[in-house]
Write an enzyme that holds these catalytic residues in place. Structure first.
Site, mmCIF file in Angstrom:
data_model
loop_
_atom_site.group_PDB
_atom_site.id
_atom_site.type_symbol
_atom_site.label_atom_id
_atom_site.label_comp_id
_atom_site.label_asym_id
_atom_site.label_seq_id
_atom_site.Cartn_x
_atom_site.Cartn_y
_atom_site.Cartn_z
ATOM 1 N N ASP A 82 1.115 -2.378 -2.363
ATOM 2 C CA ASP A 82 1.372 -1.237 -3.233
ATOM 3 C C ASP A 82 2.485 -1.589 -4.216
ATOM 4 O O ASP A 82 3.550 -2.084 -3.818
ATOM 5 C CB ASP A 82 1.794 -0.041 -2.373
ATOM 6 C CG ASP A 82 2.016 1.222 -3.181
ATOM 7 O OD1 ASP A 82 1.254 1.454 -4.139
ATOM 8 O OD2 ASP A 82 2.946 1.986 -2.852
ATOM 9 N N HIS A 83 2.247 -1.345 -5.489
ATOM 10 C CA HIS A 83 3.255 -1.548 -6.530
ATOM 11 C C HIS A 83 3.865 -2.948 -6.525
ATOM 12 O O HIS A 83 5.081 -3.109 -6.486
ATOM 13 C CB HIS A 83 4.370 -0.504 -6.425
ATOM 14 C CG HIS A 83 3.945 0.851 -6.889
ATOM 15 N ND1 HIS A 83 3.663 1.137 -8.205
ATOM 16 C CD2 HIS A 83 3.715 1.988 -6.198
ATOM 17 C CE1 HIS A 83 3.292 2.408 -8.311
ATOM 18 N NE2 HIS A 83 3.307 2.936 -7.100
ATOM 19 N N ASP A 104 1.369 -3.452 -10.717
ATOM 20 C CA ASP A 104 1.848 -2.320 -11.502
ATOM 21 C C ASP A 104 2.587 -2.837 -12.728
ATOM 22 O O ASP A 104 3.762 -3.169 -12.671
ATOM 23 C CB ASP A 104 2.770 -1.438 -10.640
ATOM 24 C CG ASP A 104 3.361 -0.277 -11.428
ATOM 25 O OD1 ASP A 104 2.977 -0.089 -12.598
ATOM 26 O OD2 ASP A 104 4.209 0.429 -10.861
ATOM 27 N N GLU A 134 -2.562 -0.194 -13.063
ATOM 28 C CA GLU A 134 -2.015 1.117 -13.429
ATOM 29 C C GLU A 134 -1.822 1.197 -14.937
ATOM 30 O O GLU A 134 -1.313 0.263 -15.566
ATOM 31 C CB GLU A 134 -0.676 1.366 -12.730
ATOM 32 C CG GLU A 134 -0.086 2.742 -13.058
ATOM 33 C CD GLU A 134 1.121 3.122 -12.207
ATOM 34 O OE1 GLU A 134 1.915 3.971 -12.664
ATOM 35 O OE2 GLU A 134 1.277 2.587 -11.095
ATOM 36 N N GLY A 210 2.157 9.037 -5.748
ATOM 37 C CA GLY A 210 3.146 10.105 -5.678
ATOM 38 C C GLY A 210 2.608 11.411 -5.140
ATOM 39 O O GLY A 210 3.080 12.492 -5.507
ATOM 40 N N THR A 234 6.664 9.042 0.597
ATOM 41 C CA THR A 234 7.883 9.818 0.846
ATOM 42 C C THR A 234 7.720 10.775 2.015
ATOM 43 O O THR A 234 8.625 10.928 2.841
ATOM 44 C CB THR A 234 8.284 10.594 -0.423
ATOM 45 O OG1 THR A 234 8.523 9.661 -1.477
ATOM 46 C CG2 THR A 234 9.546 11.414 -0.190
#
Length: 309
Positions: A82-83, A104, A134, A210, A234
């Site tokens: 991820d990212h 990303d 992205e 997000g 999160t």
């Protein structure tokens, strides 16, 4: 079962109007919670390892944890980067064995993002692994309050999404449609009309980052409009930390990490199960596995010459 890649899984979700939950793991307990929750809900799942998590624990350590859990699981599990925000991190994850990757480049100028993403897609595909890109930029709420005007300037346009996909060959596309990273309260409403317009232009599965800060009803609407992969980080970190805090406050003499780690793991599992049901992926493991077995999009070998330093 062995780890699977994300390509067929996401295509099936896209065609059948549900979403795959992609959950970030920063340690063993969170990874266990994610896979256990998926097993209990009979759901396909993506375990995500971010670049920050790699810097914290190392790509080989975290990959080994996810692989060992997947090997014993009865549901399809993906290990996804991820990212990855730089070329070398994506290549490190590929070499470690990750079965899905993300670059990303959203902070880069458009043409630079296209150039690097295209190169990484070529390398990943030669090694039998899909790549997520992205376009637009999902803002970071941890850097301070976000005004509506600020969120607006980061949003993905349908035209740039179409151009980006055509030029890069990505297998899935993360878009900015109103969410933000590291939101601690669920309050964001997504631009559903924008998602639908992007989906009209783009043929690959769309990804929402997000999602921890997005209202549940907006998540459901986003899936109907065309989102196929939804990321949560999160909310899992909050669940883990809150459970630890409560356990250690109630039992300040406790020093056995296994006992408070287990409590935190169970709280994360509860959240993951809730999200799997929200995304309507519960009970989908068997049909996803059947679709994967019939749609092997990549050659099952690693072309080492394609993986550059």
């Amino acid at each position: 079962m062995p780890l699977v890649d994300s390509k067929a899984m996401l295509i099936y979700a896209m065609e059948n109007k549900f979403a795959i939950g992609a959950f970030n793991a920063n340690n063993m307990e969170i990874a266990q919670a994610i896979v256990e929750a998926a097993e209990e809900e009979k759901a396909p799942v993506i375990v995500q390892i971010s670049q920050g998590a790699i810097e914290y624990a190392g790509e080989n350590c975290l990959f080994s944890i996810v692989k060992s859990l997947a090997d014993k699981a009865s549901v399809p599990v993906v290990c996804h980067l991820d990212h990855g925000v730089d070329f070398n991190t994506v290549i490190k994850a590929l070499k470690a064995g990750f079965t899905s990757l993300m670059f990303d480049g959203s902070s880069l100028p458009f043409e630079e993002n296209v150039r690097i993403t295209k190169k990484l897609a070529e390398i990943a595909h030669a090694a039998g692994v899909p790549l997520e890109g992205e376009i637009g930029k999902v803002p970071d709420a941890a850097k301070g309050p976000l005004s509506p005007e600020e969120v607006q300037k980061y949003l993905t346009t349908p035209e740039e999404a179409k151009e980006f996909c055509e030029k890069t060959g990505v297998d899935s596309l993360a878009v900015s449609v109103g969410s933000a990273h590291r939101m601690k309260v669920q309050s964001a409403r997504l631009d559903i009309e924008r998602i639908a317009k992007i989906k009209e232009k783009v043929k690959v599965p769309l990804v929402l980052h997000g999602a921890s800060g997005v209202l549940d009803e907006s998540v459901v609407e986003a899936i109907k409009a065309g989102i196929s992969k939804i990321n949560f980080a999160t909310e899992l970190n909050k669940a883990f930390t809150n459970a630890l805090r409560q356990k250690l406050t109630s039992d300040p003499d406790l020093v056995d990490v296994r006992k408070y780690g287990a409590v935190a793991r169970e709280n994360v599992k509860r959240i993951v199960r809730e999200k799997i049901n929200l995304l309507n992926s519960a009970g989908k493991a068997e049909e996803v596995l059947s679709f994967i077995s019939k749609n092997d999009y990549f050659k099952r070998y690693i072309d080492k010459s394609a993986i550059v330093e």
